[in-house]
Design a protein around this motif. Structure first.
Motif, mmCIF file in Angstrom:
data_model
loop_
_atom_site.group_PDB
_atom_site.id
_atom_site.type_symbol
_atom_site.label_atom_id
_atom_site.label_comp_id
_atom_site.label_asym_id
_atom_site.label_seq_id
_atom_site.Cartn_x
_atom_site.Cartn_y
_atom_site.Cartn_z
ATOM 1 N N ASP A 194 0.836 -1.209 0.000
ATOM 2 C CA ASP A 194 0.000 0.000 0.000
ATOM 3 C C ASP A 194 0.868 1.255 0.000
ATOM 4 O O ASP A 194 0.570 2.236 -0.702
ATOM 5 N N THR A 230 1.417 -6.357 -6.875
ATOM 6 C CA THR A 230 0.429 -6.240 -5.798
ATOM 7 C C THR A 230 0.724 -7.285 -4.726
ATOM 8 O O THR A 230 1.508 -8.227 -4.944
ATOM 9 N N THR A 270 2.371 1.757 -3.432
ATOM 10 C CA THR A 270 1.378 2.316 -4.349
ATOM 11 C C THR A 270 1.215 3.814 -4.138
ATOM 12 O O THR A 270 1.175 4.599 -5.095
#
Length: 206
Positions: free
Chosen positions: A17, A193, A20
């Motif tokens: 996260d 991911t 990102t």
């Protein structure tokens, strides 16, 4: 799912996260940088253009440039160049942060392999572009990321990265002494991911 993956799920998910978020930040920064560079280029171009319009042989070069606005153009360009320098420093800082985050992901993956196997891995899953075992890419990628500032790479790291460079390009060139973690994670391992990471780790850890 292996207990190690359960125990580290929150940490690794959080790292992805953060990556990102930082990637979104650096992409926005890159857009601004390109705009500022284009503005500076245009101002410098205009500055040289106005000094070539209608020269007077009786004028000194200094008088000519002042009359045609070169000084004002150059001053504006220098101001933007100063802003560009600051943006470039921010870009470098964010890029370093991203590489460190990817290095942490490799460290957790490597620790999982060490915790579960406590020695050599008997069953190897091969990365098809290099023919290299995925667990070794994780290990050597982690080692390079942890020790790149020392400027000395051990033989296993060199051998692994030679194959990675041949397969994926010069981002893996160890002669460029940067942290390669983001290239290892994204390009070699294909972990864009947390789900990508988990798919591979579920295959590696029984």
């Amino acid at each position: 799912m292996n207990q190690y993956l359960i125990d580290t799920e929150f940490a690794v998910q959080s790292l992805f996260d953060l990556v990102t978020h930082e990637l979104n930040q650096i992409n926005a920064l890159e857009i601004v940088l390109n705009e500022r560079r284009e503005n500076a280029r245009k101002i410098y171009s205009d500055a040289y253009y106005v000094t070539d319009l209608d020269g007077d042989d009786l004028e000194t070069p200094e008088m000519y440039m002042r009359r045609n606005g070169y000084v004002q153009h150059a001053s504006a360009a220098q101001k933007i160049q100063s802003e560009i320098s600051k943006l470039e420093e921010s870009y470098k800082s964010k890029d370093s942060s991203i590489r460190t985050l990817y290095g942490s992901i490799l460290q957790i993956a490597k620790q999982g392999l060490s915790t579960v196997f406590r020695g050599s891995i008997q069953t190897a899953i091969i990365e098809p572009n290099t023919g290299e075992p995925i667990h070794n890419i994780i290990l050597q990628g982690r080692n390079q990321s942890m020790h790149f500032e020392e400027g000395i790479n051990k033989k296993p790291v060199k051998e692994c990265f030679m194959k990675l460079q041949l397969a994926f390009g010069n981002d893996f060139d160890l002669n460029i002494g940067d942290n390669k973690a983001k290239f290892v994670v994204v390009d070699a391992l294909g972990w864009r991911t947390y789900h990508d990471y988990l798919t591979t780790m579920n295959q590696l850890l029984p």
